[in-house]
Design an enzyme around this catalytic site. Structure first.
Site, short mmCIF file in Angstrom:
data_model
loop_
_atom_site.label_atom_id
_atom_site.label_comp_id
_atom_site.label_asym_id
_atom_site.label_seq_id
_atom_site.Cartn_x
_atom_site.Cartn_y
_atom_site.Cartn_z
N GLY A 12 2.54 3.63 1.31
CA GLY A 12 3.64 4.51 0.97
C GLY A 12 5.02 4.04 1.40
N HIS A 157 6.20 -1.16 -10.73
CA HIS A 157 5.21 -2.22 -10.88
C HIS A 157 5.79 -3.50 -10.26
CE1 HIS A 157 1.90 -4.47 -12.46
NE2 HIS A 157 2.75 -5.38 -12.91
N ASP A 193 0.95 -0.14 -17.60
CA ASP A 193 2.26 -0.70 -17.23
C ASP A 193 3.08 -1.07 -18.46
OD1 ASP A 193 1.50 -0.59 -14.48
OD2 ASP A 193 0.42 -2.47 -14.70
#
Ligand code: GRF
Length: 258
Positions: A12, A157, A193
Site C-alpha cells: 500500500g 500500472h 490494463d
C-alpha cells in the site's frame, strides 16, 4: 472535494501517497474506505493509522469455498441474482473462455458481489486500485460505473502502457532491455490494463541497473503520478472521448481539460 475508495492487495505505498496527498491538500479529496483481497497486509495498517474504515474480502478463501461447486450449480444458485453470464462473458476481454475460466468468471462474480456489498455502504466518487492484484469482471465494473460515459475506477500500472500489461510490469520492462521505463494511470475497462490512459511518467534505465533499482525509481514516480491524476478527476478535468486510430479502429481516450 471527492470521496475516494481504495482497493489494495499488499504494502500500500501508493495508498499511502494518496492519503498523504489528501491530507496535504494536493488532492481535494478524502479516502473513505480501504478494501483488501487479503487479510493482514500492510496497506490495511496504513489505513488504520489514518482512521480510515477498512474491510477484507478474502479472495483465496472464497475461491477455495467455491471450488466444491460446479459451474452449472454456481450458475443455478451461487451467482448473484443480477448476474448475467452471457452478458458478462461477452463483454470481458481478459480471459479465454474454456470450462475452467468460465467457472472462474462466475466465481469471481460471486466474490465481487461481496466486495460490492461492502463498497455500497460508503458514498464514494472514485474507486482507486492501488496495487489491487485482481482482475475485475464486467459484472463489477458495470455496477461501479453507473454511467458508462463517466468511468470512475482508476488503476496504476507499473509500465508504459500499452507495453507490458499484466502482473509484472517492472520485470517485463527490465527483461526486455528497455532504456526507459514508466508507469501509467488509466481508467479500468473490460480488458487487462487496457483502459483509457490518464497520465504517464517515465524514468531512465541505466546499463548497470538491477530490477530492484528500477522498481525503486519507478515507484517514486508512481506515487507522484497517481495523486496528480486523482486531483485531475477531483477537478472534473478528465473527459473521455472516442478517437479513430489507423485501421478503422476506435478507441476511448482521455482528454485533459484546461
Ligand atoms: C505498484 O507497483 C503498482 O503499480 C502495482 O502494484 C504495486 C503496488 O505497490 N499495481 P503498493 O502496494 O502500492 O506499494
Amino acid at each position: 472535494m471527492i470521496n475516494i475508495g481504495g482497493l489494495i492487495s499488499g504494502g500500500g505505498t501508493n495508498l499511502q501517497a494518496i492519503i498523504d496527498a489528501c491530507e496535504t491538500k494536493k488532492i481535494d479529496g478524502k479516502v473513505v474506505f480501504v478494501g483488501s483481497d487479503r487479510a493482514r497486509v500492510q496497506g490495511l495498517e496504513r489505513a488504520k493509522n489514518h482512521g480510515i474504515p477498512r474491510f477484507v474480502v478474502n479472495y483465496a478463501e472464497e475461491f477455495s469455498k467455491l471450488k466444491k461447486i460446479s459451474f452449472l450449480e454456481l450458475l443455478r444458485k451461487g451467482v448473484p441474482a443480477d448476474f448475467n453470464y452471457p452478458d458478462t462473458t461477452s463483454k470481458q476481454r481478459i480471459i479465454p473462455v474454456d470450462d475452467f475460466e468460465a467457472w472462474k468468471l462466475a466465481a469471481r462474480a460471486v466474490i465481487e458481489a461481496k466486495l460490492l456489498k461492502q463498497i455500497v455502504q460508503y458514498q464514494y466518487d472514485l474507486l482507486v486500485l492501488a496495487g489491487f492484484m485482481r482482475n475485475l469482471t464486467p459484472y463489477f465494473i458495470d455496477r461501479v460505473n453507473l454511467d458508462p460515459e463517466q468511468p470512475r475506477i482508476m488503476n496504476i500500472h507499473p509500465a508504459l502502457l500499452p507495453a507490458f500489461p499484466g502482473t509484472d510490469g517492472y520485470g517485463d520492462t527490465f527483461a526486455y532491455g528497455c532504456k526507459v521505463g514508466g508507469c501509467t494511470v488509466h481508467f479500468v475497462d473490460y480488458g487487462e490494463d487496457s483502459g483509457p490512459i490518464i497520465g504517464q511518467r517515465i524514468y531512465p534505465i541505466f546499463p548497470d541497473d538491477t530490477l530492484d533499482k528500477i522498481k525503486t525509481r519507478g515507484l517514486a514516480e508512481e506515487w507522484q503520478l497517481y495523486s496528480e491524476c486523482i486531483q485531475l478527476f477531483a477537478q472534473k478535468r478528465l473527459k473521455v472521448v472516442t478517437r479513430k486510430l489507423a485501421g478503422k479502429k476506435f478507441r476511448k481516450v482521455v482528454e485533459i481539460l484546461p
